[in-house]
Design a protein around this motif. Structure first.
Motif, PDB file in Angstrom:
ATOM      1  N   VAL A 153       0.843  -1.197   0.000  1.00 44.54           N
ATOM      2  CA  VAL A 153       0.000   0.000   0.000  1.00 44.54           C
ATOM      3  C   VAL A 153       0.879   1.248   0.000  1.00 44.54           C
ATOM      4  O   VAL A 153       2.006   1.233   0.491  1.00 44.54           O
ATOM      5  N   GLU A 190      -5.229   5.341   3.048  1.00 48.60           N
ATOM      6  CA  GLU A 190      -6.534   5.038   2.445  1.00 48.60           C
ATOM      7  C   GLU A 190      -6.510   3.730   1.665  1.00 48.60           C
ATOM      8  O   GLU A 190      -7.567   3.121   1.430  1.00 48.60           O
ATOM      9  N   ASP A 191      -5.315   3.286   1.238  1.00 44.20           N
ATOM     10  CA  ASP A 191      -5.213   2.035   0.488  1.00 44.20           C
ATOM     11  C   ASP A 191      -5.545   0.818   1.341  1.00 44.20           C
ATOM     12  O   ASP A 191      -5.679  -0.291   0.820  1.00 44.20           O
ATOM     13  N   ALA A 192      -5.679   1.021   2.636  1.00 43.60           N
ATOM     14  CA  ALA A 192      -6.057  -0.089   3.516  1.00 43.60           C
ATOM     15  C   ALA A 192      -7.411  -0.657   3.123  1.00 43.60           C
ATOM     16  O   ALA A 192      -7.658  -1.859   3.286  1.00 43.60           O
ATOM     17  N   ASP A 193      -8.294   0.177   2.590  1.00 44.92           N
ATOM     18  CA  ASP A 193      -9.617  -0.296   2.178  1.00 44.92           C
ATOM     19  C   ASP A 193      -9.499  -1.402   1.147  1.00 44.92           C
ATOM     20  O   ASP A 193     -10.143  -2.451   1.261  1.00 44.92           O
ATOM     21  N   SER A 194      -8.678  -1.190   0.129  1.00 44.15           N
ATOM     22  CA  SER A 194      -8.504  -2.183  -0.927  1.00 44.15           C
ATOM     23  C   SER A 194      -7.836  -3.440  -0.389  1.00 44.15           C
ATOM     24  O   SER A 194      -8.219  -4.562  -0.742  1.00 44.15           O
ATOM     25  N   LEU A 243      -7.967  -4.709   2.616  1.00 41.21           N
ATOM     26  CA  LEU A 243      -8.933  -5.475   3.403  1.00 41.21           C
ATOM     27  C   LEU A 243     -10.014  -6.087   2.520  1.00 41.21           C
ATOM     28  O   LEU A 243     -10.471  -7.212   2.755  1.00 41.21           O
ATOM     29  N   GLU A 244     -10.419  -5.365   1.480  1.00 34.53           N
ATOM     30  CA  GLU A 244     -11.446  -5.883   0.567  1.00 34.53           C
ATOM     31  C   GLU A 244     -10.999  -7.180  -0.088  1.00 34.53           C
ATOM     32  O   GLU A 244     -11.793  -8.113  -0.255  1.00 34.53           O
ATOM     33  N   TYR A 245      -9.719  -7.256  -0.458  1.00 34.45           N
ATOM     34  CA  TYR A 245      -9.216  -8.441  -1.150  1.00 34.45           C
ATOM     35  C   TYR A 245      -8.659  -9.501  -0.200  1.00 34.45           C
ATOM     36  O   TYR A 245      -8.046 -10.467  -0.630  1.00 34.45           O
ATOM     37  N   ARG A 281      -3.067   6.189  11.552  1.00 39.28           N
ATOM     38  CA  ARG A 281      -4.267   5.907  10.744  1.00 39.28           C
ATOM     39  C   ARG A 281      -4.156   4.548  10.068  1.00 39.28           C
ATOM     40  O   ARG A 281      -5.113   3.780  10.025  1.00 39.28           O
ATOM     41  N   ARG A 300      -6.021   0.325  11.328  1.00 40.20           N
ATOM     42  CA  ARG A 300      -6.876  -0.499  10.479  1.00 40.20           C
ATOM     43  C   ARG A 300      -6.525  -1.981  10.564  1.00 40.20           C
ATOM     44  O   ARG A 300      -7.252  -2.825  10.043  1.00 40.20           O
TER      45      ARG A 300
END
Length: 319
Positions: free
Chosen positions: A42, A46-50, A52-54, A86, A90
């Motif tokens: 990452v 904010e790239d943590a969202d992606s 975690l999604e995958y 931040r 996560r």
């Protein structure tokens, strides 16, 4: 107007993608249950969202350059602490590997790197830059230590462009003095592979950056299109360097991961498992395919494939 064969291939691709998606949430492992954690690369919190999604099990490479690029001076300790906090918040209880600032070469920073280096890829870069600008190094370590104390993630910190055990020991000492628990080195310079047994005596872990390791092993600038054909981690010389590091790590109980884009190649991921690598980190969208491919091979099959790759069976020169 697709042909029947094209339709069949499209149906197979859709079925494979659906199967790979269904595996999200499962820890990375081979067919026989041999664990191989799959992490995400990452570039900003904010790239943590992606990731975690995958279904990433953590972060294998967090690039900190975003805090420095575009600025006329280094960010404050407080700014850095806020950004690291931040990200770490996560991933409670999960591994997060943060790379120190990698300034230089294709990531020049006016306030840190020389403007007139004739060959910046072989000049002041990574840890070399940080040693010259020691306050930047100290401030970043201080911010990481504060963020670690304020969160529950399993923080690992590494320095880029480490050449040998002396540089590794220097950085590990500084990190430990700040209270960081896991301090290691990135393996991008071929010399670190040749002394990997010595590095394993001083570093908590090593993470292999295959993009730069390939660049430096084959003496081919990765930003130069005329030598782009050399940019493949399938080259036996690169794989043998990786094996030297993995062997040293496994012999000394030192974890060895791969965070270069080689980890995002499903077939090469199997080879890396066979070479003895302990974790893989990649762009989040690659996690599905890599997870699925690993589950179709046992560790013995991976070792056989790695042996063939070391002998050059899968390498095809493009020149």
């Amino acid at each position: 107007d697709p042909t029947p064969e094209q339709r069949r291939q499209a149906d197979e691709a859709r079925a494979h993608a659906a199967h790979a998606r269904s595996l999200r949430g499962r820890p990375g492992a081979l067919k026989d249950g041999t664990p191989l954690p799959l992490l995400a690369n990452v570039g900003k919190p904010e790239d943590a969202d992606s990731a975690l999604e995958y279904g990433a099990e953590g972060v294998g490479l967090f690039r900190t350059e975003f805090l420095f690029i575009g600025n006329e001076q280094p960010p404050s300790v407080e700014e850095q602490t806020e950004a690291y906090t931040r990200l770490l918040s996560r991933f409670p209880g999960r591994k997060v590997v943060i790379r120190m600032l990698d300034a230089g070469a294709d990531k020049p920073l006016p306030f840190l790197t020389p403007e007139d280096e004739p060959n910046p890829a072989l000049g002041l870069r990574g840890l070399r830059t940080l040693r010259v600008h020691h306050q930047v190094l100290e401030d970043q370590l201080e911010a990481l230590a504060r963020a670690d104390a304020a969160t529950e993630a399993d923080l690992w910190v590494m320095a880029p462009m480490v050449a040998d055990e002396h540089e590794a020991a220097y950085f590990v000492r500084l990190g430990k003095e700040k209270g960081l628990k896991k301090v290691g080195a990135m393996a991008e310079v071929p010399s670190i592979a040749l002394v990997a047994d010595k590095v394993a005596e001083v570093a908590d872990f090593v993470s292999i950056g295959t993009n730069d390791l390939t660049q430096y092993t084959l003496a081919a600038d990765r930003t130069l299109g005329s030598v782009a054909n050399y940019q493949t981690a399938w080259h036996p010389a690169v794989l043998r360097a990786i094996k030297l590091i993995a062997d040293a790590g496994n012999a000394h109980g030192m974890p060895v991961g791969v965070c270069g884009e080689a980890a995002a190649d499903p077939d090469l991921a199997v080879v890396l498992a066979g070479l003895g690598v302990n974790s893989l980190s990649m762009t989040p969208v690659a996690l599905d395919d890599v997870r699925a491919e690993l589950l179709s091979h046992t560790i013995e099959e991976a070792r056989e494939k790695a042996k063939a790759a070391l002998d050059g069976e899968f390498y095809h020169p493009a020149w």
